[in-house]
Motif scaffolding. Structure first.
Motif, mmCIF file in Angstrom:
data_model
loop_
_atom_site.group_PDB
_atom_site.id
_atom_site.type_symbol
_atom_site.label_atom_id
_atom_site.label_comp_id
_atom_site.label_asym_id
_atom_site.label_seq_id
_atom_site.Cartn_x
_atom_site.Cartn_y
_atom_site.Cartn_z
ATOM 1 N N SER A 1 0.827 -1.208 0.000
ATOM 2 C CA SER A 1 0.000 0.000 0.000
ATOM 3 C C SER A 1 0.860 1.257 0.000
ATOM 4 O O SER A 1 0.538 2.241 -0.677
ATOM 5 N N GLN A 2 1.953 1.219 0.743
ATOM 6 C CA GLN A 2 2.850 2.369 0.778
ATOM 7 C C GLN A 2 3.516 2.594 -0.580
ATOM 8 O O GLN A 2 3.665 3.733 -1.040
ATOM 9 N N LEU A 3 3.888 1.474 -1.251
ATOM 10 C CA LEU A 3 4.510 1.595 -2.574
ATOM 11 C C LEU A 3 3.539 2.167 -3.599
ATOM 12 O O LEU A 3 3.950 2.878 -4.529
ATOM 13 N N LEU A 4 2.244 1.862 -3.429
ATOM 14 C CA LEU A 4 1.250 2.260 -4.421
ATOM 15 C C LEU A 4 0.478 3.513 -4.012
ATOM 16 O O LEU A 4 -0.440 3.930 -4.728
ATOM 17 N N ALA A 5 0.854 4.105 -2.882
ATOM 18 C CA ALA A 5 0.182 5.337 -2.451
ATOM 19 C C ALA A 5 0.411 6.444 -3.475
ATOM 20 O O ALA A 5 1.478 6.538 -4.096
ATOM 21 N N GLU A 6 -0.596 7.289 -3.649
ATOM 22 C CA GLU A 6 -0.563 8.295 -4.712
ATOM 23 C C GLU A 6 0.635 9.238 -4.602
ATOM 24 O O GLU A 6 1.213 9.650 -5.605
ATOM 25 N N ASP A 7 1.023 9.565 -3.388
ATOM 26 C CA ASP A 7 2.123 10.515 -3.211
ATOM 27 C C ASP A 7 3.452 9.826 -2.898
ATOM 28 O O ASP A 7 4.413 10.473 -2.490
ATOM 29 N N ALA A 8 3.506 8.508 -3.107
ATOM 30 C CA ALA A 8 4.718 7.765 -2.750
ATOM 31 C C ALA A 8 5.853 8.059 -3.720
ATOM 32 O O ALA A 8 5.627 8.260 -4.917
ATOM 33 N N VAL A 9 7.060 8.068 -3.191
ATOM 34 C CA VAL A 9 8.253 8.171 -4.035
ATOM 35 C C VAL A 9 9.186 7.001 -3.756
ATOM 36 O O VAL A 9 10.328 6.978 -4.214
ATOM 37 N N ARG A 10 8.670 6.036 -3.013
ATOM 38 C CA ARG A 10 9.460 4.847 -2.676
ATOM 39 C C ARG A 10 9.465 3.864 -3.830
ATOM 40 O O ARG A 10 8.531 3.799 -4.629
ATOM 41 N N LEU A 11 10.526 3.061 -3.889
ATOM 42 C CA LEU A 11 10.614 1.949 -4.828
ATOM 43 C C LEU A 11 10.948 0.697 -4.032
ATOM 44 O O LEU A 11 11.577 0.782 -2.965
ATOM 45 N N PRO A 12 10.545 -0.459 -4.522
ATOM 46 C CA PRO A 12 10.837 -1.691 -3.786
ATOM 47 C C PRO A 12 12.313 -2.064 -3.860
ATOM 48 O O PRO A 12 13.055 -1.542 -4.689
ATOM 49 N N ARG A 13 12.684 -2.994 -3.011
ATOM 50 C CA ARG A 13 14.050 -3.501 -3.043
ATOM 51 C C ARG A 13 14.282 -4.277 -4.340
ATOM 52 O O ARG A 13 13.341 -4.724 -4.995
ATOM 53 N N ALA A 14 15.537 -4.457 -4.676
ATOM 54 C CA ALA A 14 15.889 -5.121 -5.931
ATOM 55 C C ALA A 14 15.333 -6.536 -5.993
ATOM 56 O O ALA A 14 14.846 -6.972 -7.042
ATOM 57 N N ASP A 15 15.397 -7.277 -4.876
ATOM 58 C CA ASP A 15 14.908 -8.650 -4.897
ATOM 59 C C ASP A 15 13.399 -8.700 -5.116
ATOM 60 O O ASP A 15 12.876 -9.630 -5.753
ATOM 61 N N THR A 16 12.672 -7.683 -4.622
ATOM 62 C CA THR A 16 11.225 -7.629 -4.856
ATOM 63 C C THR A 16 10.936 -7.347 -6.328
ATOM 64 O O THR A 16 10.029 -7.956 -6.923
ATOM 65 N N LEU A 17 11.675 -6.439 -6.918
ATOM 66 C CA LEU A 17 11.523 -6.161 -8.347
ATOM 67 C C LEU A 17 11.745 -7.413 -9.174
ATOM 68 O O LEU A 17 10.999 -7.699 -10.122
ATOM 69 N N VAL A 18 12.770 -8.181 -8.819
ATOM 70 C CA VAL A 18 13.080 -9.405 -9.571
ATOM 71 C C VAL A 18 11.951 -10.418 -9.422
ATOM 72 O O VAL A 18 11.567 -11.082 -10.397
ATOM 73 N N ARG A 19 11.387 -10.536 -8.209
ATOM 74 C CA ARG A 19 10.288 -11.487 -8.014
ATOM 75 C C ARG A 19 9.075 -11.102 -8.851
ATOM 76 O O ARG A 19 8.405 -11.953 -9.442
ATOM 77 N N ILE A 20 8.757 -9.804 -8.901
ATOM 78 C CA ILE A 20 7.634 -9.351 -9.736
ATOM 79 C C ILE A 20 7.911 -9.674 -11.195
ATOM 80 O O ILE A 20 7.047 -10.200 -11.915
ATOM 81 N N ALA A 21 9.126 -9.365 -11.646
ATOM 82 C CA ALA A 21 9.479 -9.575 -13.054
ATOM 83 C C ALA A 21 9.382 -11.047 -13.429
ATOM 84 O O ALA A 21 8.844 -11.397 -14.483
ATOM 85 N N ARG A 22 9.883 -11.929 -12.574
ATOM 86 C CA ARG A 22 9.866 -13.366 -12.881
ATOM 87 C C ARG A 22 8.451 -13.934 -12.840
ATOM 88 O O ARG A 22 8.070 -14.724 -13.705
#
Length: 279
Positions: free
Chosen positions: A40-61
């Protein structure tokens, strides 16, 4: 590109994956190894956060996309960084191992399906034997095929089928490809479809449309993983998100043009069975 803009692109693309897969945000978060509040924090409208690299890789795979696409570095979602198309051989009419693998890889996602003739999961053994033709009269072999035609649909699988009404009326009338098929089998097949439609609804939803007004080829969309067009001895397979989403829009257009909605299908089929009985 600023971090805020990257975050906005990431949010849009993750939301598109969640929508295409028909998964809840909670299920998506669990799948990529974060809790719901972190997502929810990552997808909040005013968020500027990005996930950790391992999370990005899990989404991509899991969703067969590239990290570059998730971060807005490319407009092509394919994991290879380009439009991904392949041809899969289909030497047998029922390519169960291949389809089982594709269904398993899309576990928990929405399956959208425009069948060639009757939907696999609604076929009786007599129909399978008829379609396989002469030389395929081993009852055990036929039953083995029938038992696997649901492709081990898991309890979380959500499937939509768009089917031309003419596919059913051709079975009712006993015209090609059913010419010569005994009326008793045709009637039993319709009644079997009624039973299965009622038993599997609402996780299985069938939409009936007029095939004279809406043209389509047979294909299946396996969540966000791939879209496969049935081409007889081959499947034409698309793995890039742009093509998958384009085919999803085509499927949605079939749904919008459907004159018989899922909750009406069993009643419509019962009337069809009566039509056969009265001939």
């Amino acid at each position: 590109m600023s971090k805020r803009l990257i975050s906005q692109v990431f949010q849009q693309r993750v939301l598109s994956l969640i929508q295409a897969s028909s998964r809840s945000r909670s299920a998506f978060a669990e799948e990529i190894g974060v809790d719901r509040s972190a997502l929810s924090q990552l997808l909040a409208e005013d968020a500027v956060r990005l996930p950790r690299a391992d999370t990005l890789v899990r989404i991509a795979r899991r969703y067969n996309v590239s990290v570059d696409w998730l971060l807005g570095m490319t407009d092509s979602a394919g994991a290879t960084g380009g439009r991904t198309t392949e041809v899969a051989d289909n030497p047998d009419y029922y390519n169960i191992p291949l389809l089982t693998r594709w269904h398993a890889e899309a576990e928990g996602m929405k399956i959208r399906y425009v069948p060639y003739r009757l939907p696999d999961i609604l076929r009786m053994s007599e129909i399978v034997a008829w379609e396989l033709g002469p030389g395929h009269d081993d009852p055990e072999a036929i039953e083995t095929i029938v038992s696997k035609l649901d492709y081990n649909r898991g309890p979380g699988t959500d499937m939509e089928i768009c089917l031309p009404t003419q596919t059913v009326t051709s079975l009712i009338d006993g015209v090609f490809p059913w010419d010569g098929l005994p009326v008793s089998i045709r009637r039993a097949q319709i009644e079997h479809m009624v039973e299965q439609v009622e038993a599997l609804y609402p996780s299985l939803r069938i939409f009936l449309f007029d095939g004279r007004r809406q043209h389509t080829v047979p294909y299946t969309i396996f969540g966000t993983q791939r879209a496969a067009i049935y081409a007889g001895s081959q499947y034409i397979v698309f793995n890039d998100q742009a093509t998958i989403q384009q085919m999803q829009r085509h499927f949605d257009s079939l749904i919008r043009q459907s004159g018989i909605q899922p909750h009406e299908v069993s009643r419509w089929l019962r009337q069809a069975a009566l039509t056969i009985r009265n001939r």
